[in-house]
Design an enzyme around this catalytic site. Structure first.
Site, mmCIF file in Angstrom:
data_model
loop_
_atom_site.group_PDB
_atom_site.id
_atom_site.type_symbol
_atom_site.label_atom_id
_atom_site.label_comp_id
_atom_site.label_asym_id
_atom_site.label_seq_id
_atom_site.Cartn_x
_atom_site.Cartn_y
_atom_site.Cartn_z
ATOM 1 N N HIS A 143 -3.284 -0.083 -3.772
ATOM 2 C CA HIS A 143 -2.912 -1.161 -3.096
ATOM 3 C C HIS A 143 -2.902 -2.351 -4.076
ATOM 4 O O HIS A 143 -3.635 -2.378 -5.136
ATOM 5 C CB HIS A 143 -4.150 -1.341 -2.278
ATOM 6 C CG HIS A 143 -3.872 -2.565 -1.137
ATOM 7 N ND1 HIS A 143 -3.140 -2.329 0.033
ATOM 8 C CD2 HIS A 143 -4.509 -3.550 -1.192
ATOM 9 C CE1 HIS A 143 -3.215 -3.651 0.544
ATOM 10 N NE2 HIS A 143 -4.210 -4.304 -0.123
ATOM 11 N N CYS B 32 -5.175 18.114 -9.601
ATOM 12 C CA CYS B 32 -5.976 19.258 -9.617
ATOM 13 C C CYS B 32 -5.367 20.344 -10.579
ATOM 14 O O CYS B 32 -4.145 20.108 -10.964
ATOM 15 C CB CYS B 32 -5.479 20.070 -8.211
ATOM 16 S SG CYS B 32 -6.339 19.021 -6.775
ATOM 17 N N GLU C 252 -0.087 18.720 -6.918
ATOM 18 C CA GLU C 252 -1.438 18.921 -7.497
ATOM 19 C C GLU C 252 -2.378 17.783 -6.924
ATOM 20 O O GLU C 252 -3.619 17.735 -7.470
ATOM 21 C CB GLU C 252 -1.107 18.711 -8.995
ATOM 22 C CG GLU C 252 -0.200 19.676 -9.744
ATOM 23 C CD GLU C 252 1.235 19.284 -9.424
ATOM 24 O OE1 GLU C 252 2.108 20.016 -9.950
ATOM 25 O OE2 GLU C 252 1.742 18.301 -8.847
ATOM 26 N N SER C 253 -1.843 16.989 -5.712
ATOM 27 C CA SER C 253 -2.830 16.005 -5.196
ATOM 28 C C SER C 253 -2.357 14.821 -5.035
ATOM 29 O O SER C 253 -1.161 14.876 -3.934
ATOM 30 C CB SER C 253 -4.118 16.040 -5.855
ATOM 31 O OG SER C 253 -4.993 15.251 -4.943
ATOM 32 N N SER D 206 0.818 -1.323 -0.304
ATOM 33 C CA SER D 206 0.004 0.007 0.084
ATOM 34 C C SER D 206 0.821 1.264 0.066
ATOM 35 O O SER D 206 2.108 1.286 0.859
ATOM 36 C CB SER D 206 -1.041 0.086 1.366
ATOM 37 O OG SER D 206 -2.008 -0.827 1.031
#
Length: 442
Positions: free
Chosen positions: A68, A83, A62-63, A55
């Site tokens: 996983h 974003c 930008e985010s 994970s």
């Protein structure tokens, strides 16, 4: 663009199972996928779980990109969230599809924060801060948080490492890996299970050797089954009285890995008194002559994989035969807290072979082993007793050799057992409940 961000929900199928279990490859690929799309990477945090699965998330200016994996299915679930319109998440999608060797993928894009549904609000940022603003980070600086996790049903140990795997090879018996951890130095794992680390290996190796050696000062020949990291023979070869030390290790890759990356444990492999044999310890014991060794140390991994055969009554009967009349067998006997069922079963087996009064349990604190409390068995064929030893000689030896854990007081104190351990030692297989065990006993 009429939204604040683009969010792609991705599923990759028929990926390489090996790659889906390789935290270093996945972390590097996720970071590269972000950078290839033009994103600015701020941080990466990834965990590898034992025996398999990864994970992780890459935080970008930008985010984020998150993942996983299910290696057993060759499957990965990925989120790509960007974003603004400066980064194209589909570039990351294509990059990862190739990096994971996926036969195909499916994806659904959502537009997040539809602008025609939002109303911009003015607010005073300073009024929301309780502390001063964080200094602006230097562009291009990436903070990496990559974690190895040994996880069982109810407990887990996580160690942060550099993300640059030092060693990874598959032998016919197991996967041998070494990670560079920050808290405990280089870490040796076999099939995803912690074997030893640079910063706490001395506890295990000093306790498995010096306790029997001081209670059997006339020992001349010693045999170690397993122990390919070299730490046990390193400690045994401190004793000039030993004329011969034989190490039988089934997996030459363990020796190779430790020579390269755990030199503190592998320091004695060139000692002329060491007889190093790369072969099956079970076969060696079966073919060994009667009453050959004064001391036999079974330095095995857990009772799975190549170590499974070292936890059988048949094997311990053969060990008993190979011991001299005053010989001693020492084994690592698991954690009484972690897996009480196995603990009870092996001690019951020892007692049937050596006799109840000849079997003793002692403990040591090893922080990177499950529960932190580990046990060793002391089984004598003759009259040797672990608490009958030269206290002054042990004290002087500890100082002269610069030991980090063992001393005369630890020798005695290790046999002072908690009540729950005493109860387990008096139990029979099948009688153990979940009262003391961290793992289910059924």
């Amino acid at each position: 663009m009429n939204a604040l961000g683009r969010h792609i929900l991705v599923e990759f199928y028929n990926c390489s199972p090996e790659l889906m279990n390789d935290v270093v490859h996945i972390e590097n690929s996720m970071v590269a996928a972000a950078e290839t799309a033009g994103a600015t990477v701020i941080n990466s945090t990834f965990h590898h779980f034992s025996p398999y699965g990864v994970s992780g998330v890459v935080v970008i200016q930008e985010s984020h990109l998150a993942i996983h994996t299910w290696p057993e299915y060759g499957y990965a679930a990925v989120d790509l969230f960007t974003c603004g319109d400066s980064v194209d998440p589909w570039v990351s999608y294509n990059y990862l599809k190739d990096a994971f060797k996926a036969s195909h993928g499916s994806a659904m894009e959502c537009r997040r924060g539809q602008l025609d549904l939002l109303k911009r609000m003015d607010f005073n940022l300073e009024s929301l801060r309780d502390v001063s603003a964080k200094p602006e980070e230097k562009i291009g600086t990436i903070t990496r948080d990559v974690w190895f996790t040994e996880r069982d049903e109810n407990i887990a140990l996580s160690l942060k490492h550099s993300g640059n795997q030092l060693y990874k090879k598959d032998s016919p018996y197991q996967r041998v890996e070494i990670f560079e951890t920050f808290a405990y130095g280089n870490l040796l794992t076999l099939d995803g299970m912690v074997m030893c680390t640079q910063k706490d290996e001395y506890v295990y190796h000093e306790m498995i050797t010096h306790v029997p050696m001081f209670s059997h000062p006339k020992a001349k020949r010693a045999l170690v089954i397993g122990g390919g990291d070299g730490g046990t023979v390193r400690e045994l070869l401190r004793y000039g009285q030993l004329e011969e030390v034989t190490l039988v290790e089934i997996d030459e890759l363990v020796i190779e890995a430790c020579k390269l990356h755990l030199p503190e444990t592998a320091v004695a492999f060139d000692n002329p008194r060491l007889n190093l044999l790369v072969e099956d310890g079970i076969k060696y014991i079966k073919e060994c002559e009667n009453e050959r060794y004064d001391l036999i140390i079974v330095d095995s991994a857990d009772p799975v994989g190549p170590g499974e055969g070292l936890f059988t009554a048949e094997f311990y009967h053969e060990v008993y035969r190979c011991l001299t009349k005053d010989g001693i067998m020492i084994t690592q006997s698991e954690s009484p807290r972690f897996n009480s069922g196995v603990f009870v079963e092996i001690y019951d087996t020892y007692k049937q072979i050596f006799g109840k009064e000849k079997v003793h349990c002692y403990l040591a604190a090893i922080p990177t082993y499950p529960t932190g409390t580990w046990s060793f068995s002391y089984c004598s064929k003759g009259d040797a007793h672990p608490l009958q030893f030269d206290v002054n000689a042990a004290a002087a030896f500890s100082v002269e050799q610069g030991l980090k854990y063992y001393n005369e007081d630890i020798h005695k104190a290790a046999f002072a057992l908690p009540n729950f351990v005493k109860e387990l030692l008096n139990a029979k297989p099948g009688q153990v409940t979940n009262e003391y065990s961290a793992e289910p006993t059924a």
